[in-house]
Design a protein around this motif. Structure first.
Motif, PDB file in Angstrom:
ATOM      1  N   ARG A 269     -14.092  10.516   9.921  1.00  0.00           N
ATOM      2  CA  ARG A 269     -14.445   9.772  11.133  1.00  0.00           C
ATOM      3  C   ARG A 269     -14.048   8.301  11.063  1.00  0.00           C
ATOM      4  N   ASP A 270     -13.864   7.784   9.845  1.00  0.00           N
ATOM      5  CA  ASP A 270     -13.517   6.365   9.688  1.00  0.00           C
ATOM      6  C   ASP A 270     -12.021   6.123   9.549  1.00  0.00           C
ATOM      7  N   LEU A 271     -11.234   7.190   9.559  1.00  0.00           N
ATOM      8  CA  LEU A 271      -9.773   7.027   9.462  1.00  0.00           C
ATOM      9  C   LEU A 271      -9.208   6.842  10.871  1.00  0.00           C
ATOM     10  N   LYS A 272      -9.597   5.743  11.489  1.00  0.00           N
ATOM     11  CA  LYS A 272      -9.268   5.527  12.900  1.00  0.00           C
ATOM     12  C   LYS A 272      -7.768   5.366  13.151  1.00  0.00           C
ATOM     13  N   THR A 273      -7.011   5.035  12.111  1.00  0.00           N
ATOM     14  CA  THR A 273      -5.573   4.859  12.300  1.00  0.00           C
ATOM     15  C   THR A 273      -4.810   6.175  12.178  1.00  0.00           C
ATOM     16  N   LEU A 274      -5.535   7.270  11.932  1.00  0.00           N
ATOM     17  CA  LEU A 274      -4.930   8.597  12.001  1.00  0.00           C
ATOM     18  C   LEU A 274      -5.222   9.206  13.361  1.00  0.00           C
ATOM     19  N   GLU A 275      -4.325  10.039  13.849  1.00  0.00           N
ATOM     20  CA  GLU A 275      -4.510  10.657  15.153  1.00  0.00           C
ATOM     21  C   GLU A 275      -5.795  11.476  15.168  1.00  0.00           C
ATOM     22  N   GLU A 276      -6.442  11.490  16.324  1.00  0.00           N
ATOM     23  CA  GLU A 276      -7.724  12.185  16.450  1.00  0.00           C
ATOM     24  C   GLU A 276      -7.590  13.676  16.160  1.00  0.00           C
ATOM     25  N   ARG A 277      -6.469  14.282  16.565  1.00  0.00           N
ATOM     26  CA  ARG A 277      -6.304  15.719  16.356  1.00  0.00           C
ATOM     27  C   ARG A 277      -6.250  16.057  14.864  1.00  0.00           C
ATOM     28  N   ILE A 278      -5.738  15.110  14.048  1.00  0.00           N
ATOM     29  CA  ILE A 278      -5.727  15.333  12.601  1.00  0.00           C
ATOM     30  C   ILE A 278      -7.121  15.154  12.021  1.00  0.00           C
ATOM     31  N   ARG A 279      -7.799  14.084  12.445  1.00  0.00           N
ATOM     32  CA  ARG A 279      -9.160  13.846  11.949  1.00  0.00           C
ATOM     33  C   ARG A 279     -10.080  15.020  12.287  1.00  0.00           C
ATOM     34  N   ALA A 444      -2.271  -6.947  24.619  1.00  0.00           N
ATOM     35  CA  ALA A 444      -2.235  -5.513  24.351  1.00  0.00           C
ATOM     36  C   ALA A 444      -3.544  -5.009  23.747  1.00  0.00           C
ATOM     37  N   LEU A 445      -4.181  -5.847  22.941  1.00  0.00           N
ATOM     38  CA  LEU A 445      -5.441  -5.443  22.315  1.00  0.00           C
ATOM     39  C   LEU A 445      -6.532  -5.191  23.345  1.00  0.00           C
ATOM     40  N   LYS A 446      -6.479  -5.879  24.473  1.00  0.00           N
ATOM     41  CA  LYS A 446      -7.492  -5.711  25.523  1.00  0.00           C
ATOM     42  C   LYS A 446      -7.313  -4.403  26.277  1.00  0.00           C
ATOM     43  N   LYS A 447      -6.103  -3.849  26.221  1.00  0.00           N
ATOM     44  CA  LYS A 447      -5.797  -2.646  27.011  1.00  0.00           C
ATOM     45  C   LYS A 447      -5.648  -1.393  26.145  1.00  0.00           C
ATOM     46  N   ASP A 448      -5.234  -1.565  24.897  1.00  0.00           N
ATOM     47  CA  ASP A 448      -4.914  -0.423  24.046  1.00  0.00           C
ATOM     48  C   ASP A 448      -5.929  -0.309  22.909  1.00  0.00           C
ATOM     49  N   LYS A 452      -5.975  -1.789  18.979  1.00  0.00           N
ATOM     50  CA  LYS A 452      -7.075  -2.641  18.516  1.00  0.00           C
ATOM     51  C   LYS A 452      -7.666  -2.096  17.215  1.00  0.00           C
ATOM     52  N   THR A 453      -7.844  -0.777  17.163  1.00  0.00           N
ATOM     53  CA  THR A 453      -8.374  -0.159  15.949  1.00  0.00           C
ATOM     54  C   THR A 453      -7.422  -0.366  14.777  1.00  0.00           C
ATOM     55  N   LEU A 454      -6.123  -0.189  15.049  1.00  0.00           N
ATOM     56  CA  LEU A 454      -5.118  -0.357  14.004  1.00  0.00           C
ATOM     57  C   LEU A 454      -5.126  -1.780  13.447  1.00  0.00           C
ATOM     58  N   VAL A 455      -5.121  -2.773  14.337  1.00  0.00           N
ATOM     59  CA  VAL A 455      -5.087  -4.178  13.912  1.00  0.00           C
ATOM     60  C   VAL A 455      -6.385  -4.542  13.180  1.00  0.00           C
ATOM     61  N   ASP A 456      -7.519  -4.071  13.702  1.00  0.00           N
ATOM     62  CA  ASP A 456      -8.803  -4.346  13.037  1.00  0.00           C
ATOM     63  C   ASP A 456      -8.819  -3.787  11.621  1.00  0.00           C
ATOM     64  N   ASP A 457      -8.267  -2.587  11.462  1.00  0.00           N
ATOM     65  CA  ASP A 457      -8.231  -1.963  10.136  1.00  0.00           C
ATOM     66  C   ASP A 457      -7.308  -2.729   9.190  1.00  0.00           C
ATOM     67  N   ILE A 458      -6.174  -3.203   9.721  1.00  0.00           N
ATOM     68  CA  ILE A 458      -5.259  -3.996   8.887  1.00  0.00           C
ATOM     69  C   ILE A 458      -5.960  -5.250   8.387  1.00  0.00           C
ATOM     70  N   ILE A 459      -6.623  -5.949   9.284  1.00  0.00           N
ATOM     71  CA  ILE A 459      -7.325  -7.191   8.911  1.00  0.00           C
ATOM     72  C   ILE A 459      -8.445  -6.893   7.919  1.00  0.00           C
ATOM     73  N   LYS A 460      -9.192  -5.819   8.167  1.00  0.00           N
ATOM     74  CA  LYS A 460     -10.293  -5.445   7.274  1.00  0.00           C
ATOM     75  C   LYS A 460      -9.767  -5.115   5.878  1.00  0.00           C
ATOM     76  N   ASP A 461      -8.682  -4.320   5.817  1.00  0.00           N
ATOM     77  CA  ASP A 461      -8.134  -3.944   4.514  1.00  0.00           C
ATOM     78  C   ASP A 461      -7.605  -5.158   3.757  1.00  0.00           C
ATOM     79  N   ILE A 462      -6.950  -6.073   4.454  1.00  0.00           N
ATOM     80  CA  ILE A 462      -6.418  -7.283   3.812  1.00  0.00           C
ATOM     81  C   ILE A 462      -7.556  -8.119   3.239  1.00  0.00           C
TER      82      ILE A 462
END
Length: 472
Positions: A269-279, A444-448, A452-462
Motif C-alpha cells: 500500500r505504501d509503494l505509491k510509485t508503482l501502478e495500482e494494478r500491480i500493488r 502539474a503537481l496541483k493537477k496530477d 505529486k506522489t512520485l515527487v513526494d516519494d523522491i523528496i522523502k527518500d532523499i
C-alpha cells in the motif's frame, strides 16, 4: 523415571513445539543449560556465566518450572548455578613489530574465509521479529516443489508471497534460502532469482540491443519460471516499461499457478510509485513483514557470527553490543568482525572498551552524507530510468525533459539554492529556464496526483538517505 537429562530434553521440546520461547532465546539461553541433578524438588542446572544465570532467572525461570511440573507431576524449583570455565592465563598485551603485524593481518584475512555462510534456512536466526516471514518462506519452499494440479496451485494462499521490511534485516537471506532449498530438493524446478534493478536493466538491454528478438528471449526467461523471486521491487518505481513487463509476467505465472516471491522495503500500500494494478496483485497472496530484531535475536546473531570467526566474546560484551546496535543485522556482523581484528592485533580478549570503540566506528561509518545536487539528480535519474548525464544534457525527449524539470524542482525544494546556482548545476542553463521548469512542475503537481506522489516519494527518500542539507 527417565534420567534428568532426558526430562530436560522433553522440556525443551515442549517449549519449542508450544511456542513458549522464541528460537533465538532457546538457542542462546535454554539449550546451553546443563542439567546437573534433581534434588528433591530442586531442579539444579549449571551455566557458564553470571549474565546467563540472570537472564534465565529473570525471563525463563517460571516457564521452565511450569513445564517441569507438567512433565514430572509435582512442583519444581529451578536452581541455576554458575560454574565458570577454567581461566587460562592470557599473554600480556604487546605492540607487534611490523613483520608480526603483517602476519596477523594475513591470518585475519584467512579467518574471514570461514566467516561467511550460505543463505539457507539453517543459518537464519529466527526471533519474534521475523518468525512469521521465516515460516512463510519455508512453507513456500516446500509447496513450490511438491507436485500438484494447476487448480491446487492457484489456491495457494501464499502466492504471491510479499516480504517487506527495512534494509539489512534478512529479506535477501530468506528469499535466497527459498531458492537454495527448492534447488536442493527439487532440481528439475526452474527457480529464477533477480533483483528489481537487474530485471529493469535486462529489459532495457533486451530492447536496445536486440529489438523484438531480445524481448522474446527476455519473455522466455522470466515467463517460463516455475518460481520467480524478485528482490527489492521498489526499484521499479517510476519505470513504466519495467512495470508493464512485470505486470504481464506476473499475470502469466500466477494464472499457471507458478510461485512468485517479492521483497520490498515497504508494504504494497505504501509503494505509491508503482501502478495500482500491480500493488493490488501483491495483496492477492500472503504479506509478511520483518521488523528490527529484539534483544535475544541480536544476541544470538552476534554469538553465531563469533562462532564462525572462532572468536570467544564474553556475555557482557555481547550484551553491550546487542544493546546499542539495534536496527541492522549487518552492523552486528560488522561489529564482530572488527572485534576479531582488534583481538588479533592487540593479542587480548574482547572487552567493553574494545566494543565501545567498534560501535563508535560503525556508527561513524554509517553517518549519512550531506545532500548534494549530484545526489538529487542521481535519485531522479534512477526513478525515471535515465542517466544523470542525460538530465544535464541538451536532449529534449519527453522522458528526459520531464525528469530534468522534476530534478530542478526537487533541488530547489530540498536545498533552497538560488535559481542561478541551480541553472549552473544543470549544464549552465539560465535563470528563466529554471523558473519555467519549477513553475511547470508546480502547476502539474496541483493537477496530477500520481506525479505529486512520485515527487513526494523522491523528496522523502532523499531526505531519509541524506538528512543533512546542502551548504550554500
Amino acid at each position: 523415571m527417565n534420567s534428568f537429562e532426558e526430562v530436560f530434553e522433553q522440556v525443551k521440546r515442549y517449549m519449542t513445539e508450544n511456542g513458549m520461547v522464541a528460537e533465538a532465546a532457546m538457542t542462546t539461553w535454554i539449550n546451553s543449560m546443563i542439567p546437573v541433578k534433581l534434588d528433591g524438588q530442586d531442579a539444579i542446572f549449571q551455566v557458564d556465566t553470571d549474565f546467563q544465570q540472570g537472564i534465565i532467572q529473570t525471563h525463563y525461570k517460571a516457564k521452565i518450572e511450569k513445564v517441569l511440573e507438567e512433565i514430572m507431576g509435582f512442583p519444581v524449583n529451578l536452581v541455576v548455578n554458575v560454574q565458570p570455565p577454567a581461566k587460562d592465563e592470557e599473554p600480556a598485551p604487546h605492540v607487534p613489530d611490523p613483520k608480526e603485524l603483517e602476519e596477523k593481518h594475513a591470518e585475519l584475512q584467512k579467518s574471514y574465509e570461514f566467516a561467511e555462510y550460505d543463505y539457507t534456512f539453517d543459518t537464519f536466526i529466527v526471533g519474534r521479529s521475523n518468525e512469521f516471514a521465516f515460516a512463510a518462506c519455508k512453507a513456500v519452499a516446500t509447496d513450490a516443489g511438491n507436485p500438484k494440479s494447476e487448480a491446487d496451485a492457484k489456491k495457494l494462499q501464499a502466492n504471491p508471497l510479499f516480504i517487506y521490511g527495512p534494509s539489512g534485516l534478512g529479506k535477501t537471506h530468506l528469499v535466497t534460502a527459498i531458492k537454495q532449498e527448492i534447488e536442493k530438493n527439487y532440481p528439475d524446478i526452474n527457480v529464477i532469482y533477480v533483483t528489481g534493478e537487474t530485471f529493469g536493466n535486462e529489459l532495457i538491454k533486451a530492447i536496445n540491443e536486440r529489438g523484438t528478438t531480445g524481448t522474446e528471449a527476455f519473455h522466455d526467461k522470466y515467463r517460463n519460471a516455475d518460481v520467480l523471486i524478485v528482490d527489492d521491487i521498489q526499484f521499479f518505481a517510476g519505470k513504466e516499461r519495467t512495470q508493464e513487463e512485470f505486470f504481464h509476467t506476473f499475470n502469466k505465472l500466477h494464472s499457471e499457478g507458478k510461485q512468485i516471491v517479492i521483497t520490498s522495503d515497504k508494504p504494497p500500500r505504501d509503494l505509491k510509485t508503482l501502478e495500482e494494478r500491480i500493488r493490488n496483485r501483491f495483496e492477492w497472496g500472503l504479506i509478511a513483514d520483518i521488523s528490527t530484531p529484539d534483544f535475544e535475536t541480536r544476541f544470538a546473531i552476534i554469538r553465531r557470527k563469533a562462532e564462525l570467526l572462532d572468536l570467544k566474546i564474553p556475555d557482557e560484551v555481547v550484551e553491550f553490543i546487542a544493546g546499542r546496535l539495534k536496527t541492522n543485522i549487518r552492523q552486528l556482523e560488522g561489529a564482530v568482525k572488527k572485534l576479531k581484528a582488534l583481538k588479533m592485533l592487540a593479542n587480548s580478549s574482547p572487552t567493553i572498551s574494545m566494543a565501545q570503540s567498534v560501535i563508535r566506528d560503525i556508527l561513524t561509518d554509517d553517518q549519512p552524507i550531506p545532500i548534494t545536487v549530484e545526489n538529487i539528480i542521481a535519485e531522479v535519474a534512477t526513478v525515471y530510468g535515465i542517466t544523470p548525464e542525460e538530465i544535464r544534457s541538451s536532449k529534449r525527449t519527453s522522458q528526459i525533459s520531464i525528469a530534468r524539470k522534476v530534478a530542478a524542482y526537487v533541488v530547489r525544494e530540498v536545498t533552497g539554492m538560488s535559481l542561478a546556482a541551480i541553472g549552473a548545476e544543470f549544464g549552465g542553463r539560465d535563470h528563466s529556464t529554471i523558473v519555467y521548469a519549477i513553475n511547470t512542475v508546480n502547476d502539474a503537481l496541483k493537477k496530477d496526483e500520481n506525479l505529486k506522489t512520485l515527487v513526494d516519494d523522491i523528496i522523502k527518500d532523499i531526505r531519509e538517505k541524506n538528512p543533512q542539507p546542502v551548504n550554500n
